[in-house]
Design a protein around this motif. Structure first.
Motif, PDB file in Angstrom:
ATOM      1  N   LEU A 168       1.014  -1.223  -0.086  1.00 30.82           N
ATOM      2  CA  LEU A 168      -0.119  -0.087  -0.149  1.00 30.82           C
ATOM      3  C   LEU A 168       0.932   1.132  -0.249  1.00 30.82           C
ATOM      4  O   LEU A 168       1.975   1.201   0.403  1.00 30.82           O
ATOM      5  CB  LEU A 168      -0.864   0.072   1.266  1.00 30.82           C
ATOM      6  CG  LEU A 168      -1.884  -1.197   1.361  1.00 30.82           C
ATOM      7  CD1 LEU A 168      -2.508  -0.863   2.627  1.00 30.82           C
ATOM      8  CD2 LEU A 168      -2.614  -1.443   0.391  1.00 30.82           C
ATOM      9  N   GLU A 169       0.174   2.443  -0.508  1.00 28.47           N
ATOM     10  CA  GLU A 169       0.860   3.721  -0.356  1.00 28.47           C
ATOM     11  C   GLU A 169       0.060   4.695   0.040  1.00 28.47           C
ATOM     12  O   GLU A 169      -1.303   4.742  -0.203  1.00 28.47           O
ATOM     13  CB  GLU A 169       1.637   4.020  -1.798  1.00 28.47           C
ATOM     14  CG  GLU A 169       2.675   3.148  -2.079  1.00 28.47           C
ATOM     15  CD  GLU A 169       3.250   3.701  -3.512  1.00 28.47           C
ATOM     16  OE1 GLU A 169       4.120   4.409  -3.654  1.00 28.47           O
ATOM     17  OE2 GLU A 169       2.573   3.122  -4.416  1.00 28.47           O
ATOM     18  N   ALA A 170       0.567   5.888   0.486  1.00 28.76           N
ATOM     19  CA  ALA A 170      -0.046   6.962   0.678  1.00 28.76           C
ATOM     20  C   ALA A 170       0.716   8.229   0.526  1.00 28.76           C
ATOM     21  O   ALA A 170       2.059   8.069   0.729  1.00 28.76           O
ATOM     22  CB  ALA A 170      -0.915   7.291   2.243  1.00 28.76           C
ATOM     23  N   TRP A 171       0.260   9.388   0.205  1.00 28.00           N
ATOM     24  CA  TRP A 171       1.072  10.510   0.009  1.00 28.00           C
ATOM     25  C   TRP A 171       0.746  11.948   0.795  1.00 28.00           C
ATOM     26  O   TRP A 171      -0.542  12.111   0.795  1.00 28.00           O
ATOM     27  CB  TRP A 171       1.179  10.933  -1.618  1.00 28.00           C
ATOM     28  CG  TRP A 171       1.448   9.788  -2.514  1.00 28.00           C
ATOM     29  CD1 TRP A 171       2.660   9.615  -2.926  1.00 28.00           C
ATOM     30  CD2 TRP A 171       0.589   8.655  -2.827  1.00 28.00           C
ATOM     31  NE1 TRP A 171       2.777   8.327  -3.742  1.00 28.00           N
ATOM     32  CE2 TRP A 171       1.568   7.639  -3.706  1.00 28.00           C
ATOM     33  CE3 TRP A 171      -0.594   8.350  -2.530  1.00 28.00           C
ATOM     34  CZ2 TRP A 171       1.023   6.418  -4.305  1.00 28.00           C
ATOM     35  CZ3 TRP A 171      -1.085   7.144  -3.218  1.00 28.00           C
ATOM     36  CH2 TRP A 171      -0.271   6.244  -3.849  1.00 28.00           C
ATOM     37  N   LEU A 172       1.607  12.374   1.363  1.00 23.69           N
ATOM     38  CA  LEU A 172       1.329  13.621   2.276  1.00 23.69           C
ATOM     39  C   LEU A 172       2.130  14.752   1.599  1.00 23.69           C
ATOM     40  O   LEU A 172       3.392  14.769   1.258  1.00 23.69           O
ATOM     41  CB  LEU A 172       1.769  13.330   3.532  1.00 23.69           C
ATOM     42  CG  LEU A 172       1.138  12.267   4.349  1.00 23.69           C
ATOM     43  CD1 LEU A 172       1.721  11.931   5.848  1.00 23.69           C
ATOM     44  CD2 LEU A 172      -0.344  12.427   4.688  1.00 23.69           C
ATOM     45  N   LYS A 177       2.444  17.547   6.511  1.00 25.77           N
ATOM     46  CA  LYS A 177       3.554  17.271   7.350  1.00 25.77           C
ATOM     47  C   LYS A 177       3.875  18.227   8.215  1.00 25.77           C
ATOM     48  O   LYS A 177       4.170  18.191   9.611  1.00 25.77           O
ATOM     49  CB  LYS A 177       4.586  17.079   6.540  1.00 25.77           C
ATOM     50  CG  LYS A 177       4.671  15.383   5.522  1.00 25.77           C
ATOM     51  CD  LYS A 177       5.967  15.462   4.935  1.00 25.77           C
ATOM     52  CE  LYS A 177       5.540  14.131   3.952  1.00 25.77           C
ATOM     53  NZ  LYS A 177       6.897  13.972   3.224  1.00 25.77           N
ATOM     54  N   ALA A 178       3.819  19.640   7.933  1.00 27.17           N
ATOM     55  CA  ALA A 178       3.962  20.745   8.870  1.00 27.17           C
ATOM     56  C   ALA A 178       2.944  20.818   9.900  1.00 27.17           C
ATOM     57  O   ALA A 178       3.293  21.171  11.064  1.00 27.17           O
ATOM     58  CB  ALA A 178       4.195  22.065   7.945  1.00 27.17           C
ATOM     59  N   PHE A 179       1.648  20.584   9.499  1.00 27.35           N
ATOM     60  CA  PHE A 179       0.632  20.560  10.389  1.00 27.35           C
ATOM     61  C   PHE A 179       0.906  19.622  11.506  1.00 27.35           C
ATOM     62  O   PHE A 179       0.665  19.833  12.650  1.00 27.35           O
ATOM     63  CB  PHE A 179      -0.652  20.237   9.590  1.00 27.35           C
ATOM     64  CG  PHE A 179      -1.915  19.877  10.492  1.00 27.35           C
ATOM     65  CD1 PHE A 179      -2.423  20.606  11.232  1.00 27.35           C
ATOM     66  CD2 PHE A 179      -2.037  18.359  11.182  1.00 27.35           C
ATOM     67  CE1 PHE A 179      -3.646  20.370  12.329  1.00 27.35           C
ATOM     68  CE2 PHE A 179      -3.124  18.239  11.918  1.00 27.35           C
ATOM     69  CZ  PHE A 179      -3.680  19.085  12.475  1.00 27.35           C
ATOM     70  N   ALA A 180       1.316  18.485  11.292  1.00 29.73           N
ATOM     71  CA  ALA A 180       1.858  17.402  12.071  1.00 29.73           C
ATOM     72  C   ALA A 180       2.836  17.950  13.066  1.00 29.73           C
ATOM     73  O   ALA A 180       2.592  17.673  14.510  1.00 29.73           O
ATOM     74  CB  ALA A 180       2.159  16.072  11.486  1.00 29.73           C
ATOM     75  N   ARG A 262      -7.303  14.287   6.013  1.00 31.85           N
ATOM     76  CA  ARG A 262      -5.720  14.363   5.527  1.00 31.85           C
ATOM     77  C   ARG A 262      -4.893  14.900   6.753  1.00 31.85           C
ATOM     78  O   ARG A 262      -3.692  14.245   6.825  1.00 31.85           O
ATOM     79  CB  ARG A 262      -5.555  15.497   4.178  1.00 31.85           C
ATOM     80  CG  ARG A 262      -6.281  15.301   3.120  1.00 31.85           C
ATOM     81  CD  ARG A 262      -5.568  13.997   2.440  1.00 31.85           C
ATOM     82  NE  ARG A 262      -4.202  14.095   1.952  1.00 31.85           N
ATOM     83  CZ  ARG A 262      -3.670  13.366   1.517  1.00 31.85           C
ATOM     84  NH1 ARG A 262      -4.056  12.191   1.006  1.00 31.85           N
ATOM     85  NH2 ARG A 262      -2.201  13.543   1.200  1.00 31.85           N
ATOM     86  N   GLN A 263      -5.353  15.681   7.651  1.00 37.61           N
ATOM     87  CA  GLN A 263      -4.544  16.047   8.805  1.00 37.61           C
ATOM     88  C   GLN A 263      -4.303  14.839   9.668  1.00 37.61           C
ATOM     89  O   GLN A 263      -3.424  14.528  10.285  1.00 37.61           O
ATOM     90  CB  GLN A 263      -5.292  17.019   9.592  1.00 37.61           C
ATOM     91  CG  GLN A 263      -5.087  18.426   9.004  1.00 37.61           C
ATOM     92  CD  GLN A 263      -6.021  19.432   9.641  1.00 37.61           C
ATOM     93  OE1 GLN A 263      -7.113  19.230  10.425  1.00 37.61           O
ATOM     94  NE2 GLN A 263      -5.783  20.716   9.336  1.00 37.61           N
TER      95      GLN A 263
END
Length: 368
Positions: A168-172, A177-180, A262-263
């Protein structure tokens, strides 16, 4: 018809993929698309998805167009964009105007095969279920005894397309990433501090491990690892979280009803592990390669369990497993209102699985 499209600059085949509806289904389609793109680098690939689940695959490099199909259903993610007969006919006209050469029908319903047939594509490949074979040019057997990822890949194999991998894959995005980063920094979480995620909720409560178990597990993890526990959930889960929060010595981190999808993915990507019920967030974590322990009771993990090398499932086989989930007409509820299969899972065995995953992660980090 609402669409999100890239520039049509491909010179190869025009391929349509039909697999729409839930978040989990959408995530599990990615290995199919990656192998298809590898085999057809010049093809124009369009993917029919539900608008409510399309967010999870933002950034995918394997498709050129997302086509939103949104008829009325009982499911929470339906917005009923294609409600009337005119809406549906307009959708079909738009598909036909794109002149697809081939359509892969990965959804098993009869209606999805009808859409594939009406698209006008001369080649139609999909599962030979629900009497759909006459609508397809190549019917593929569907195997209930294997994971859905492999069932999708079987469609490619049957069509002569090489299957190289199945992860599997996902893209951020950089913004996500800055939110995290900001989320954890504002709550005093150090960059090297262990965060363990928990999603203790379920749309159908009898399918979920009891909240008291999650509370006990969270306390044990806090004592053993001095970690921060991060709870995930939706707006309707806020009240239930109150009971867990009150049972912890160290206040947890919370992303319950306060983050977008997404967050949530960005926060998940920073977790050292996740413990969850059988739910959509399980597939999100698996797509991000987050080590996870999923708790299964009435439902079997064979077809829709978490997919990945760092995924574990805890469950107990009962003579009635998996069941039709007609709670509680076919089994008696426990004193806490749960079926025996989910009550049989103990805090100790879940804790042991988490410890194994964390130890493996430490060894991998040391070996680098």
């Amino acid at each position: 018809m609402t669409m999100a499209a890239m520039t049509d600059n491909r010179t190869g085949k025009r391929i349509l993929v039909l697999r729409y509806r839930f978040i989990g289904d959408t995530i599990l389609t990615v290995p199919f698309l990656r192998n298809l793109r590898r085999a057809e680098p010049d093809a124009y690939i369009a993917w029919v998805v539900a608008p409510g689940s399309s967010e999870v695959i933002q950034g995918t490099p394997y498709v050129d167009e997302l086509i939103f199909w949104d008829p009325p259903t009982i499911h929470a993610d339906s917005r009923s964009t294609h409600k009337t007969l005119g809406d549906k006919l307009g959708f079909i006209r738009e598909l036909r105007a794109r002149r697809f050469d081939k359509v892969y029908v990965l959804k098993r319903s009869f209606g999805s095969a009808v859409i594939g047939f009406l698209s006008g594509a001369p080649k139609r490949v999909g599962f030979a279920t629900e009497g759909r074979s006459l609508l397809l040019t190549k019917g593929v057997p569907y195997r209930h005894g294997q994971h859905e990822v492999q069932n999708f890949l079987d469609v490619l194999r049957a069509d002569g397309v090489p299957v190289v991998d199945d992860h599997l894959e996902a893209w951020l995005s950089a913004e996500e990433k800055a939110f995290a980063d900001d989320f954890f920094r504002e709550r005093g979480v150090g960059e090297d501090e262990l965060v363990i995620g928990m999603h203790p909720f379920a749309a159908n409560p009898p399918r979920a491990w009891h909240l008291d178990n999650f509370t006990e597990l969270a306390r044990a993890l806090q004592k053993r690892h001095a970690c921060r526990i991060l709870f995930f959930g939706g707006p309707r889960d806020k009240e239930a979280l109150d009971a867990i929060r009150g049972g912890l010595d160290v206040p947890p981190l919370e992303a319950v009803g306060s983050t977008t999808l997404r967050q949530t993915m960005a926060l998940l990507s920073r977790c050292g592990a996740l413990i969850c019920n059988d739910s959509g967030i399980m597939h999100l974590a698996a797509s991000l390669q987050v080590p996870l322990v999923a708790l299964f009771g009435p439902q079997s993990p064979v077809k829709f369990g978490p997919w990945g090398k760092v995924c574990r499932v805890v469950r107990h086989d009962f003579p009635c497993s998996p069941c039709r989930q007609r709670f509680f007409t076919e089994c008696e509820p426990s004193e806490r209102g749960r079926p025996a299969c989910i009550e049989a899972i103990t805090v100790e065995e879940v804790l042991a699985e988490i410890e194994t995953l964390l130890a493996a992660g430490d060894r991998e980090h040391t070996d680098r």
